[in-house]
Write a protein that holds these residues in place. Structure first.
Motif: not given
Length: 89
Positions: A16-17, A19-21, A23-24
């Motif tokens: 999850a982390v 994927a968020e990074l 995307e960021h």
């Protein structure tokens, strides 16, 4: 309700982390950088081809600058925008 082992939960959080990074960095990569290198008085004077005395005089007349402790710095884009605005006025 599902029960996760510690390693499965840890892997789920990592994914999850990650994927968020990703995307960021995708979205922030397309936007202009907000942090630009600050120039000292000497660096800006050299880039503009003027003396330190002239630069100090321009500061007194409203050239934008930042004071950090006893030192003075400039954002090149702000300086160029201010100079263009002065020419237009």
């Amino acid at each position: 309700m599902e029960i996760f082992s510690t390693s499965a939960l840890s892997q789920c959080i990592r994914d999850a982390v990650r994927a968020e990074l990703q995307e960021h960095f995708k979205t922030s990569g397309s936007q202009p950088q907000h942090s630009e290198k600050l120039l000292s008085k000497q660096e800006l004077a050299a880039e503009l081809g003027v003396s330190l005395v002239t630069l100090t005089d321009w500061m007194k007349k409203g050239l934008p600058y930042l004071r950090l402790h006893k030192r003075v710095y400039f954002k090149k884009n702000e300086v160029l925008n201010a100079m263009q605005q002065t020419i237009k006025d």
